[in-house]
Design a protein around this motif. Structure first.
Motif, PDB file in Angstrom:
ATOM      1  N   LEU A   2      21.671   0.563   5.684  1.00  0.00           N
ATOM      2  CA  LEU A   2      21.423   1.434   4.537  1.00  0.00           C
ATOM      3  C   LEU A   2      20.087   1.112   3.892  1.00  0.00           C
ATOM      4  CD1 LEU A   2      24.891   1.354   2.707  1.00  0.00           C
ATOM      5  CD2 LEU A   2      24.037   3.088   4.278  1.00  0.00           C
ATOM      6  N   ASP A   4      17.619   0.731   0.666  1.00  0.00           N
ATOM      7  CA  ASP A   4      17.842   0.231  -0.696  1.00  0.00           C
ATOM      8  C   ASP A   4      17.631   1.384  -1.674  1.00  0.00           C
ATOM      9  OD1 ASP A   4      18.049  -1.106  -3.069  1.00  0.00           O
ATOM     10  OD2 ASP A   4      16.296  -2.390  -2.759  1.00  0.00           O
ATOM     11  N   GLU A  33      30.383   0.720   5.724  1.00  0.00           N
ATOM     12  CA  GLU A  33      29.116   0.680   4.974  1.00  0.00           C
ATOM     13  C   GLU A  33      29.342   1.106   3.521  1.00  0.00           C
ATOM     14  OE1 GLU A  33      28.379   1.617   9.309  1.00  0.00           O
ATOM     15  OE2 GLU A  33      29.654   2.469   7.726  1.00  0.00           O
ATOM     16  N   TYR A  34      30.243   2.073   3.326  1.00  0.00           N
ATOM     17  CA  TYR A  34      30.583   2.512   1.971  1.00  0.00           C
ATOM     18  C   TYR A  34      31.294   1.387   1.225  1.00  0.00           C
ATOM     19  CZ  TYR A  34      33.406   4.711  -1.675  1.00  0.00           C
ATOM     20  OH  TYR A  34      34.033   5.008  -2.878  1.00  0.00           O
ATOM     21  N   LEU A  37      28.782  -1.278   0.211  1.00  0.00           N
ATOM     22  CA  LEU A  37      27.894  -0.867  -0.886  1.00  0.00           C
ATOM     23  C   LEU A  37      28.622  -0.869  -2.227  1.00  0.00           C
ATOM     24  CD1 LEU A  37      25.189   0.313  -1.911  1.00  0.00           C
ATOM     25  CD2 LEU A  37      26.107   2.585  -1.398  1.00  0.00           C
ATOM     26  N   HIS A  41      28.175  -2.701  -5.827  1.00  0.00           N
ATOM     27  CA  HIS A  41      27.642  -1.844  -6.900  1.00  0.00           C
ATOM     28  C   HIS A  41      28.703  -0.818  -7.287  1.00  0.00           C
ATOM     29  CE1 HIS A  41      23.564  -3.402  -6.111  1.00  0.00           C
ATOM     30  NE2 HIS A  41      23.884  -3.295  -4.828  1.00  0.00           N
TER      31      HIS A  41
END
Length: 199
Positions: A2, A4, A33-34, A37, A41
């Motif tokens: 991913l 930034d 990946e989700y 992330l 965050h």
């Protein structure tokens, strides 16, 4: 990998199990990946948040995305179809929203989809008026998977400059060239007139 995308208002990290458990209640598996992330965050509002899409009229549009949070606002629960008003049998899972109230969703409508669903934009106030999806909210394709969607996010672009930039540059060059010639000609005429008045 991913890109930034930054985080304008950091909420901090959350346990991955919270995300996975939510997916389990919906009987889906979120892209790893989700999960990664959002675990770092929660409820991220990216600094790089603009994405492009083609609307129902075939025109290029741009919008921004904010991803739903699990412990912070906006909550991901609020990005799901209202109870009793799910147009797609629980197969579209909202994970982000736009300022206009549209939802960005994982698309699990196809049985072979596992943890890499396509990404679609669900229009909250536009409905199909014919065909097999008559009465359902309209859906617009965004990306083949979550990684592609995140990597497609960009800073705001004035598209008319991109579309007409070269033509505009040529026009401006012509304009300044003509202006320069006109100015030089005018100055010469003024100089000639002054010379005649002196004589």
């Amino acid at each position: 990998m991913l890109q930034d995308i930054g985080d304008q208002y950091p909420n901090g990290a959350i346990n991955k199990e919270i995300i996975k458990n939510f997916a389990a209640t919906l009987e889906v598996t979120f892209p790893p990946e989700y999960v990664e992330l959002i675990s770092q965050h929660d409820g991220i509002y990216p600094e790089i948040s603009n994405f492009d899409y083609v609307d129902t009229d075939g025109e290029l549009n741009i919008s921004t995305v904010e991803l739903g949070g699990y412990l912070h606002e906006p909550r991901i629960e609020g990005m799901q179809f209202p109870e009793g008003a799910d147009d797609y049998d629980g197969k579209l899972i909202g994970f982000g929203a736009t300022p206009s109230g549209n939802f960005i969703c994982f698309d699990y409508r196809f049985p072979w989809i596992k943890d890499q669903p396509k990404i679609v934009l669900v229009l909250h106030d536009e409905f199909y008026d014919f065909g097999m999806n008559e009465g359902k909210r309209k859906i617009l394709y965004l990306a083949d998977n979550f990684v592609h969607f995140i990597n497609s996010l960009h800073e705001f672009i004035e598209y008319w400059l991109l579309l007409f930039g070269k033509a505009s540059q040529r026009c401006m060059l012509c304009y300044y060239t003509l202006l320069k010639k006109y100015t030089e000609t005018s100055l010469k005429q003024v100089g000639t007139l002054q010379t005649r008045m002196i004589l």
